[in-house]
Design a protein around this motif. Structure first.
Motif, PDB file in Angstrom:
ATOM      1  N   LEU A  34     -23.899  59.917  33.427  1.00 23.25           N
ATOM      2  CA  LEU A  34     -23.001  60.353  32.364  1.00 23.25           C
ATOM      3  C   LEU A  34     -21.575  60.499  32.895  1.00 23.25           C
ATOM      4  O   LEU A  34     -20.617  60.088  32.244  1.00 23.25           O
ATOM      5  CB  LEU A  34     -23.483  61.676  31.765  1.00 23.25           C
ATOM      6  CG  LEU A  34     -22.654  62.234  30.610  1.00 23.25           C
ATOM      7  CD1 LEU A  34     -22.690  61.271  29.429  1.00 23.25           C
ATOM      8  CD2 LEU A  34     -23.188  63.587  30.193  1.00 23.25           C
ATOM      9  N   GLY A  35     -21.437  61.044  34.096  1.00 25.37           N
ATOM     10  CA  GLY A  35     -20.123  61.173  34.729  1.00 25.37           C
ATOM     11  C   GLY A  35     -19.471  59.820  34.976  1.00 25.37           C
ATOM     12  O   GLY A  35     -18.278  59.641  34.734  1.00 25.37           O
ATOM     13  N   LYS A  36     -20.248  58.859  35.469  1.00 27.64           N
ATOM     14  CA  LYS A  36     -19.722  57.508  35.694  1.00 27.64           C
ATOM     15  C   LYS A  36     -19.287  56.867  34.386  1.00 27.64           C
ATOM     16  O   LYS A  36     -18.258  56.192  34.324  1.00 27.64           O
ATOM     17  CB  LYS A  36     -20.774  56.636  36.379  1.00 27.64           C
ATOM     18  CG  LYS A  36     -21.011  56.992  37.814  1.00 27.64           C
ATOM     19  CD  LYS A  36     -22.083  56.115  38.430  1.00 27.64           C
ATOM     20  CE  LYS A  36     -22.385  56.513  39.851  1.00 27.64           C
ATOM     21  NZ  LYS A  36     -23.441  55.677  40.450  1.00 27.64           N
ATOM     22  N   THR A  37     -20.069  57.078  33.347  1.00 28.20           N
ATOM     23  CA  THR A  37     -19.730  56.515  32.041  1.00 28.20           C
ATOM     24  C   THR A  37     -18.431  57.110  31.513  1.00 28.20           C
ATOM     25  O   THR A  37     -17.557  56.377  31.035  1.00 28.20           O
ATOM     26  CB  THR A  37     -20.868  56.772  31.027  1.00 28.20           C
ATOM     27  OG1 THR A  37     -22.074  56.199  31.535  1.00 28.20           O
ATOM     28  CG2 THR A  37     -20.552  56.183  29.682  1.00 28.20           C
ATOM     29  N   SER A  40     -15.457  55.717  33.555  1.00 24.72           N
ATOM     30  CA  SER A  40     -15.103  54.345  33.193  1.00 24.72           C
ATOM     31  C   SER A  40     -14.439  54.297  31.812  1.00 24.72           C
ATOM     32  O   SER A  40     -13.526  53.509  31.587  1.00 24.72           O
ATOM     33  CB  SER A  40     -16.327  53.437  33.232  1.00 24.72           C
ATOM     34  OG  SER A  40     -17.254  53.788  32.237  1.00 24.72           O
ATOM     35  N   PHE A  41     -14.869  55.167  30.913  1.00 24.28           N
ATOM     36  CA  PHE A  41     -14.234  55.236  29.601  1.00 24.28           C
ATOM     37  C   PHE A  41     -12.789  55.705  29.733  1.00 24.28           C
ATOM     38  O   PHE A  41     -11.887  55.165  29.088  1.00 24.28           O
ATOM     39  CB  PHE A  41     -15.012  56.180  28.681  1.00 24.28           C
ATOM     40  CG  PHE A  41     -14.398  56.327  27.321  1.00 24.28           C
ATOM     41  CD1 PHE A  41     -14.486  55.313  26.391  1.00 24.28           C
ATOM     42  CD2 PHE A  41     -13.717  57.488  26.981  1.00 24.28           C
ATOM     43  CE1 PHE A  41     -13.912  55.445  25.137  1.00 24.28           C
ATOM     44  CE2 PHE A  41     -13.139  57.638  25.737  1.00 24.28           C
ATOM     45  CZ  PHE A  41     -13.232  56.609  24.815  1.00 24.28           C
ATOM     46  N   GLN A  42     -12.542  56.700  30.586  1.00 24.66           N
ATOM     47  CA  GLN A  42     -11.177  57.183  30.806  1.00 24.66           C
ATOM     48  C   GLN A  42     -10.304  56.094  31.418  1.00 24.66           C
ATOM     49  O   GLN A  42      -9.146  55.923  31.038  1.00 24.66           O
ATOM     50  CB  GLN A  42     -11.183  58.413  31.707  1.00 24.66           C
ATOM     51  CG  GLN A  42     -11.692  59.666  31.032  1.00 24.66           C
ATOM     52  CD  GLN A  42     -11.792  60.836  31.996  1.00 24.66           C
ATOM     53  OE1 GLN A  42     -11.831  60.660  33.211  1.00 24.66           O
ATOM     54  NE2 GLN A  42     -11.837  62.041  31.440  1.00 24.66           N
ATOM     55  N   GLU A  43     -10.846  55.346  32.378  1.00 23.32           N
ATOM     56  CA  GLU A  43     -10.082  54.269  33.002  1.00 23.32           C
ATOM     57  C   GLU A  43      -9.744  53.181  31.987  1.00 23.32           C
ATOM     58  O   GLU A  43      -8.618  52.677  31.965  1.00 23.32           O
ATOM     59  CB  GLU A  43     -10.866  53.681  34.177  1.00 23.32           C
ATOM     60  CG  GLU A  43     -10.946  54.604  35.375  1.00 23.32           C
ATOM     61  CD  GLU A  43     -11.859  54.082  36.465  1.00 23.32           C
ATOM     62  OE1 GLU A  43     -12.393  52.950  36.329  1.00 23.32           O
ATOM     63  OE2 GLU A  43     -12.050  54.799  37.461  1.00 23.32           O
TER      64      GLU A  43
END
Length: 82
Positions: A34-37, A40-43
Motif C-alpha cells: 500500500l505504501g509503494k502504491t 508511485s501515485f504521488q510521483e
C-alpha cells in the motif's frame, strides 16, 4: 489526525478488522504494498503537475511572442519598404 475524512477511532477499527481478516503475518506485507502504491501515485501526480506547468509556460511564451510580432507588424507602415 484526519486522513480522507477518517479519524483516529475509525482507523483503529479498520486496523483491527484488517488484522482479523489477513492475520499478523500478512498485514506488514499489505502495508508495504500500500505504501509503494501511494508513493508511485504521488510521483505520478508530481510528474503530471510538472508537465502541466511546463506546457502552460510554453503556451504563455508562444502567446507573448505572437503578441509581440503582431505589435511590431502594426508599427511598421505599409509603404516603408518601397
Amino acid at each position: 489526525m484526519n486522513i480522507f475524512g477518517i479519524g483516529l477511532p475509525e482507523m483503529a477499527i479498520i486496523l483491527v478488522i484488517a488484522l482479523l481478516v489477513f492475520g499478523p503475518k500478512k498485514l506488514p506485507e499489505i502495508g508495504r504494498s500500500l505504501g509503494k502504491t501511494l508513493r508511485s501515485f504521488q510521483e505520478a501526480s508530481k510528474d503530471f503537475e510538472t508537465e502541466f506547468k511546463r506546457e502552460a509556460e510554453a503556451m504563455e511564451k508562444s502567446v507573448q511572442m505572437q503578441a509581440q510580432l503582431e505589435s511590431e507588424k502594426s508599427k511598421t507602415p505599409p509603404d516603408a519598404h518601397g
